[in-house]
Design a protein around this motif. Structure first.
Motif, short mmCIF file in Angstrom:
data_model
loop_
_atom_site.label_atom_id
_atom_site.label_comp_id
_atom_site.label_asym_id
_atom_site.label_seq_id
_atom_site.Cartn_x
_atom_site.Cartn_y
_atom_site.Cartn_z
N GLN A 122 0.84 -1.21 0.00
CA GLN A 122 0.00 0.00 0.00
C GLN A 122 0.87 1.25 0.00
O GLN A 122 0.64 2.20 -0.77
N LEU A 123 1.85 1.24 0.87
CA LEU A 123 2.74 2.41 0.99
C LEU A 123 3.49 2.67 -0.30
O LEU A 123 3.59 3.81 -0.75
N TYR A 126 1.20 4.10 -2.85
CA TYR A 126 0.90 5.49 -2.53
C TYR A 126 2.05 6.40 -2.94
O TYR A 126 1.84 7.45 -3.56
N LYS A 127 3.27 5.98 -2.61
CA LYS A 127 4.44 6.84 -2.89
C LYS A 127 4.64 6.97 -4.41
O LYS A 127 5.01 8.03 -4.89
N LEU A 130 2.14 9.41 -5.63
CA LEU A 130 2.52 10.80 -5.32
C LEU A 130 3.36 11.40 -6.44
O LEU A 130 3.29 12.60 -6.69
N ASP A 161 10.07 7.73 4.79
CA ASP A 161 9.73 9.02 5.40
C ASP A 161 10.96 9.70 5.98
O ASP A 161 11.02 9.97 7.19
N ARG A 188 4.47 20.18 -0.06
CA ARG A 188 3.48 19.51 0.80
C ARG A 188 4.14 18.57 1.80
O ARG A 188 3.67 18.42 2.92
N PHE A 193 5.19 16.92 7.05
CA PHE A 193 6.12 16.16 7.90
C PHE A 193 7.36 16.96 8.29
O PHE A 193 8.24 16.45 8.96
N SER B 69 3.62 8.92 6.68
CA SER B 69 2.98 8.65 5.39
C SER B 69 2.11 7.41 5.42
O SER B 69 1.39 7.15 4.46
N SER B 70 2.15 6.64 6.51
CA SER B 70 1.28 5.46 6.57
C SER B 70 -0.20 5.87 6.53
O SER B 70 -1.03 5.15 5.98
N PRO B 72 -1.76 8.84 5.09
CA PRO B 72 -2.23 9.15 3.72
C PRO B 72 -2.21 7.93 2.81
O PRO B 72 -3.08 7.78 1.95
N ALA B 73 -1.22 7.03 3.01
CA ALA B 73 -1.16 5.82 2.17
C ALA B 73 -2.37 4.93 2.45
O ALA B 73 -2.95 4.35 1.53
N TRP B 74 -2.75 4.83 3.70
CA TRP B 74 -3.92 4.02 4.09
C TRP B 74 -5.19 4.62 3.52
O TRP B 74 -6.05 3.93 2.97
N VAL B 98 -3.21 13.35 0.45
CA VAL B 98 -4.05 12.34 -0.19
C VAL B 98 -4.44 12.82 -1.59
O VAL B 98 -4.41 12.06 -2.56
#
Lengths: 252, 376
Positions: A122-123, A126-127, A130, A161, A188, A193, B69-70, B72-74, B98
């Motif tokens: 999932q991570l 997602y990355k 992005l 991260d 962002r 972060f 980031s876990s 937004p990834a979730w 997101v």
């Protein structure tokens, strides 16, 4: 909240290849959460500086610290722990050629996170999303363009991260849309972060959009030509060479 | 401050951590799924599973502590396909992380399961095209050689001289060692048998004939495959990865002529010379064993010279030329079709050695038949 600590410092740093000094007397520091652009003509030592700051190459003199630690005087697990908290995008992206993009991003996560396989997947997705590579996750590096490889390299640099990301020419080879998205992503990430970013770039509009500070490396004097906010370089008087670098590019 | 803690510099939300991440769903009267998230979301802990139905989802927070980031990834993984996703109650910085993630234009295709017959068919097609490419490479090499003879091929002669050195002169020590040991072993095994019939003097015939006709060329060919073919495959494979071969093509140069031809020529020239060297060293190796007890040096040498004819030399020499060509060609061919990855280069080197040795043994068998027909 107390003032953020300097995440990166260098004092009287000398860098080069072998024993040949390319730049010396480099002294500056960067507070956590800030974005620093390293600029200068091609071949002036920008990438070499970044490698030295990131602990990949030994400096030829002086001292630099990363997160309060002198990496060149630190060894073993302590050094590895600091390096794990930094991400690095290399000029040629340096993706693992035998792994798909997804596997490239998953690799550091698998090595250093205890998360289950599904979450790591999932991570990684997602990355890659992005950086706009949601459609190319299962491709091999040999099957994608140079610009896509750059973006995948950025996704891998962000995998764990990191507190600090070094980006060597992140916009090179990217179309203006992707380049704009990348600037937005950098901002962002910093906002969400507090990620600190050190980037080497020739894209003046991108530097003006993102960077808080700018180091201009002057190959004629072999040291820093100027240090300040990118906008200050637009005005004549600060540093003629840095000013010319910025405005020439703007005219072009 | 512990500088080794994973996130000491990361800016966090102001609330104190409130334990493990959680997510719960409830369905509102208008059919909207209300997802409540909270807790501390970090990469190093398991994330909650969630099931939502419907096209409308609203995400709210309840005691959300720090996140990396876990989170937004979730959110991205669970809600990327929801038509009406309301993230407005979330902190703006989380929303933006997101929203900036681009959706895939289509679901990633799952590779279809293939049956045995299909796999067999695919293997057949793949093998035949691989053989096709192999013969094409041989054809390219041959036409490149002819073009070179008439002065029309662009050949990198710098590579040629370098390969004469690396494939030839640099291989002398290993060829000497293996040639010597081959002769030594043959003499040792031969003597055991010949002693039983009192014909130990014929060990010189055995060693010298075998080395001249067979083992000198074969051993040198095998060494060339292990040493030179793999090196060629790695060199050309790496050049493939870094698009150097494409750069040559773009300059109007033919990679087979420019890169492969000088290498194949160099190794084809050097293997026969090395084979002659290996033959003499092998005969010497046999002499060391034979003269250790059974024969005198004069006896051994006289017998050896008597055994070897010009025809025997010619047989070994012709074979070694062919073996040299095979070793050079196998390396260049596998390197030129290497996949563009580190793994691909490794595979190319391995397969170059296997292909070269296999072809050398096959060629040796073919030569045996041909020479028998011509009574050589």
């Amino acid at each position: 909240m107390s003032a953020p600590a300097d995440i990166l410092t260098c004092a009287d740093l000398a860098i080069g290849h072998g024993q040949v000094v390319v730049m010396d007397r480099l002294s500056f520091s960067l507070a956590a959460g800030k974005i620093l652009a390293v600029v200068g003509p091609s071949g002036c030592g920008k990438s070499t500086l970044m490698r030295a700051l990131g602990g990949l190459d030994e400096p030829l003199g002086g001292r630099s610290t990363l997160m309060g630690v002198d990496l060149h005087a630190t060894h073993g697990e302590e050094r590895a722990a600091i390096l794990r908290r930094t991400g690095f995008l290399f000029q040629g992206a340096a993706l693992f050629s035998s792994l798909t993009l997804r596997e490239n991003i998953e690799m550091p996560m698998r090595e250093f996170l205890a998360a289950p396989r599904k979450e790591i997947r999932q991570l990684a997705e997602y990355k890659l999303s992005l950086v706009g590579l949601a459609d190319a996750m299962d491709k091999l590096p040999s099957e994608i363009s140079g610009g896509m490889a750059k973006r995948a390299g950025i996704a891998r640099a962000m995998a764990l991260d990191p507190d600090l990301i070094f980006l060597d020419e992140p916009s090179a080879g990217l179309d203006p849309m992707s380049s704009g998205r990348l600037d937005e992503l950098i901002l962002r990430l910093r906002e969400a972060f507090g990620t600190t970013v050190v980037l080497v770039s020739h894209e003046v509009p991108s530097i003006l959009r993102t960077a808080d500070f700018c180091v201009y490396l002057d190959p004629d004097t072999g040291t820093m030509g100027a240090y300040g906010s990118p906008k200050s370089f637009l005005q004549a008087g600060n540093s003629p060479k840095a000013h010319a670098f910025f405005t020439q590019a703007r005219i072009d | 401050m512990n500088i080794l803690s994973p996130k000491y510099l990361t800016i966090r939300m102001s609330q104190a951590p409130t334990g493990s991440p959680f997510a719960r769903t409830e369905v509102l009267a208008d059919g909207t799924a209300l997802v409540t998230i909270g807790g501390s979301w970090t990469l190093d802990q398991p994330l909650p599973a969630i099931v939502t139905k419907g096209d409308r989802v609203r995400v709210v927070t309840e005691g959300l502590a720090d996140f990396d980031s876990s989170l937004p990834a979730w959110l991205y993984a669970n809600f990327k396909n929801v038509r009406q996703l309301d993230l407005s109650p979330l902190p703006p910085r989380l929303q933006s992380l997101v929203q900036i993630a681009e959706k895939a234009s289509s679901e990633q295709a799952v590779p279809e399961q293939t049956g045995f017959l299909e796999k067999f068919g695919n293997w057949g097609v793949e093998s035949s095209s691989s053989w096709g490419r192999a013969f094409e490479h041989i054809g390219d090499t041959a036409s490149g050689f002819l073009r070179m003879l008439v002065g029309r091929a662009k050949v990198n002669w710098g590579d040629f001289t370098l390969q004469l050195q690396t494939a030839g002169v640099d291989a002398l020590p290993i060829v000497a060692l293996l040639g010597f040991l081959t002769g030594l072993i043959m003499a040792y095994v031969g003597l055991i048998q010949l002693r039983q019939v009192g014909a130990t003097v014929y060990v010189a015939n055995l060693v010298s004939l075998a080395m001249t006709r067979e083992m000198g060329a074969l051993m040198t060919g095998v060494i060339a495959c292990g040493r030179t073919s793999t090196a060629f495959a790695s060199q050309l494979g790496s050049m493939n990865v870094s698009q150097e071969t494409d750069a040559l093509r773009a300059l109007g140069l033919h990679p087979v002529e420019y890169l492969a031809l000088p290498r194949i020529l160099a190794v084809t020239l050097m293997v026969p010379l090395l084979a002659v060297f290996a033959t003499f060293v092998g005969i010497f190796g046999g002499m060391v064993v034979a003269c250790a007890g059974d024969l005198s040096i004069e006896q051994y040498l006289t017998q050896a010279i008597r055994a070897i004819s010009f025809k025997s030399f010619l047989v070994g020499f012709i074979k070694s030329i062919a073996f040299g060509f095979i070793a050079g060609w196998a390396g260049c061919y596998r390197g030129s079709v290497a996949k563009r990855s580190a793994l691909g280069v490794g595979e190319a080197a391995t397969s170059a050695a296997v292909l070269g040795i296999t072809f050398i043994v096959i060629a040796d068998a073919v030569f045996a038949v041909i020479f028998n027909l011509f009574d050589l």
